[in-house]
Design an enzyme around this catalytic site. Structure first.
Site, short mmCIF file in Angstrom:
data_model
loop_
_atom_site.label_atom_id
_atom_site.label_comp_id
_atom_site.label_asym_id
_atom_site.label_seq_id
_atom_site.Cartn_x
_atom_site.Cartn_y
_atom_site.Cartn_z
N TYR A 78 0.86 -1.19 0.00
CA TYR A 78 0.00 0.00 0.00
C TYR A 78 0.89 1.24 0.00
O TYR A 78 1.92 1.26 -0.66
CB TYR A 78 -0.96 -0.10 1.21
CG TYR A 78 -2.07 0.91 1.18
CD1 TYR A 78 -2.87 1.07 0.04
CD2 TYR A 78 -2.32 1.72 2.28
CE1 TYR A 78 -3.88 2.02 0.00
CE2 TYR A 78 -3.33 2.67 2.26
CZ TYR A 78 -4.09 2.81 1.12
OH TYR A 78 -5.08 3.75 1.08
N LYS B 76 -21.49 -18.28 -11.46
CA LYS B 76 -20.61 -18.12 -12.63
C LYS B 76 -19.21 -17.71 -12.18
O LYS B 76 -18.21 -18.12 -12.77
CB LYS B 76 -21.18 -17.06 -13.59
CG LYS B 76 -22.53 -17.45 -14.19
CD LYS B 76 -22.40 -18.11 -15.53
CE LYS B 76 -23.72 -18.74 -15.92
NZ LYS B 76 -23.78 -19.43 -17.16
O1 LMR Z 1 -26.68 -20.75 -15.85
C1 LMR Z 1 -26.87 -21.82 -16.39
O2 LMR Z 1 -26.97 -22.91 -15.82
C2 LMR Z 1 -26.97 -21.87 -17.88
C3 LMR Z 1 -27.50 -20.68 -18.50
O3 LMR Z 1 -26.68 -19.59 -18.45
C4 LMR Z 1 -28.93 -20.38 -18.20
O4 LMR Z 1 -29.28 -19.20 -18.19
O5 LMR Z 1 -29.70 -21.31 -18.00
MG MG Z 2 -27.70 -17.79 -18.29
#
Ligand code: LMR
Ligand code: MG
Ligand code: NAD
Length: 447
Positions: free
Chosen positions: A112, A167
């Protein structure tokens, strides 16, 4: 048969007498439950306690099951019923962690102030150095406006956060990428584009997720033009990549000539239109499409596909049927033609359960849990980040699809989603194409 979305863990004690675990299993089966994992929690002198994961269709079945287990004699006891899925989400699934030690004042000065100021100056003079001295080169924004969360619809960005965190977990564990959820409190394409442009300096890629159609098309196109980092709407192109891979595998196993097959796409939203476009670009001559929206059908026609009015008719004529409507049970079993390939990809529940489609005569059937864009997006982004590419191109997506198909065991449609080798192979395939694109760009610039 339904997709058994309710998952619970039962803690069951059984006296150590042969046949007791069998009684428990039979009781679970008789109430319509599927047994998943069984974990031994404790082995006592004359009893064993196990956690048994059970999947059922309805919440009420759990109560029936608990009643039935408590009626079993011989000392079998149900201790607890817990919701492991909810438990796994407590406090969120992701956490920003530092990579450096902070133990001493010397550490503080190094990571930092005042040490950091010199690093800022270096980046000010040479902005490209941010890729070396910050995490920007390895960070992708996962952007949603919450308008098409899975097949649950427009439930808003905050309700969609568990998907975005999911995700991010996949990005991290499958590709070593920092995926950072960005929840947008607007559905207006102008505002979405402006906001993503304004936050883009902090990222080397933008993954658009669960943004509904038709505004997702405009948003993605504009961002691709405006930004010099890769932008990809996963529900469109990630899904198209994995669907192309599954289609290639199915055709290979079923002896169907994909390019001359009749392909039917039910649902022409974000996923469905992109799948149709991908298949046509791959050389499939006839792609038929059904959607309740005339505008969606017009979009397919614009890209050279053939809109049809009836799902039943499409089922009746097509060798391969793909569905992405978000409507569970939309495909009736009597519509299934013997030998057909059916990919019912809606999450969380498919248009027809694979087992039902197979019983009705389909040669191959899968749902959105197995044919899922998780097989595509981590490696696609790892590949373009490695190559420092400014875009994701169609040849990169085709390379990803062909790699996924090549990694698939004979008889399967896609590989295991957690096979790290598959993600590595996708990364390398995309990177190879990206490097060629970069070289071509350098060459074009220098002449
Ligand atoms: O998120 C998932 O499992 C897959 C996909 O992006 C969805 O929207 O179904
Ligand atoms: Mg999706
Ligand atoms: N397996 C995967 O990897 C994957 C990836 C992306 C999306 N999906 C699933 O696909 C579904 C759709 O997602 P999307 O992002 O394309 O949503 P979307 O809202 O953009 O598209 C849905 C389309 O289906 C049409 N539709 C709805 N009901 C219909 C009906 N009864 N008959 C005909 N058409 C109908 C809508 O008009 C719309 O065009 C969701 O359930 C999502 O979970 C799966």
């Amino acid at each position: 048969m339904m997709s058994k979305q309710i998952i619970r863990t039962l803690m069951v004690e059984t006296p150590s007498i042969p046949g007791n675990l069998g009684k428990v299993a039979t009781t679970i089966g008789l109430t319509g439950g599927d047994i998943g994992e069984i974990q031994t929690v404790k082995v006592g002198p004359n009893y064993t306690i196990r956690n048994i994961t059970v999947q059922v269709d309805h919440e009420e079945q759990i109560e029936e099951l608990a009643d039935a287990l408590s009626r079993l004699d011989g000392g079998i006891r149900l201790h607890a019923v817990s919701d492991e899925v909810l438990h796994a989400h407590e406090g969120g699934k992701i956490h920003m962690k530092s990579k450096v030690d902070l133990q001493t004042l010397a550490d503080l000065r190094r990571v930092y102030t005042p040490g950091v100021a010199n690093v800022c100056r270096i980046i000010e003079k040479e902005p490209d150095k941010a890729k070396i001295y910050t995490s920007i080169g390895n960070s992708v924004a996962i952007v949603t406006d919450g308008t098409a969360i899975l097949g649950l619809g427009d439930i808003g960005p905050v309700a969609g956060m568990p998907v975005m965190e999911g995700k991010a977990v996949l990005f991290d564990q499958l590709a070593g990428i920092n995926g950072i959820p960005i929840l947008l409190n607007t559905k207006d394409p102008d505002e979405i584009v402006r906001t993503v442009m304004n936050i883009s300096p902090g990222y080397s890629g933008i993954l658009l997720e669960d943004i509904g159609s038709p505004h997702c098309f405009e948003v993605e196109e504009r961002l691709k033009k405006e930004l010099d980092i890769p932008v990809m709407h996963d529900d469109q192109h990630g899904t198209a990549v994995v669907t192309l891979a599954a289609t290639i595998s199915a055709c290979k196993s079923a002896g169907i000539d994909l390019k001359n097959a009749q392909v039917g796409q039910i649902g022409l939203g974000a996923a469905g239109l992109a799948i149709s476009r991908m298949l046509m670009a791959y050389g499939v001559k006839d792609v038929f499409g059904a959607d309740k929206s005339p505008d969606a059908k017009a979009r397919l026609a614009n890209y050279g596909g053939h809109p049809v009015d009836s799902i039943e008719m499409l089922m009746n004529t097509c060798d391969i049927v793909i569905a992405t409507t978000g409507v569970p049970g939309l495909i009736q079993k009597q519509w299934v033609r013997p030998g057909q390939v059916i990919l019912a990809l809606s999450n969380p529940k498919p248009e027809i359960e694979p087992e039902v489609a197979l019983q009705a005569g389909a040669a191959y059937a899968a749902d959105g849990r197995s044919v899922n864009n998780v097989l595509g997006f981590p490696g696609i982004f790892r590949g373009v980040l490695n190559a420092q590419s400014s875009e994701i191109t169609h040849p990169m997506l085709v390379a990803a699809a062909e790699t996924i198909a090549a990694c698939t065991k004979p008889g399967d449609l896609v590989p295991h989603p957690l096979d790290l080798n598959v993600h590595k192979m996708v990364t390398e395939a995309v990177e190879r194409v990206a490097v060629q694109v970069n070289r071509k760009a350098e060459y074009t610039c220098s002449i």
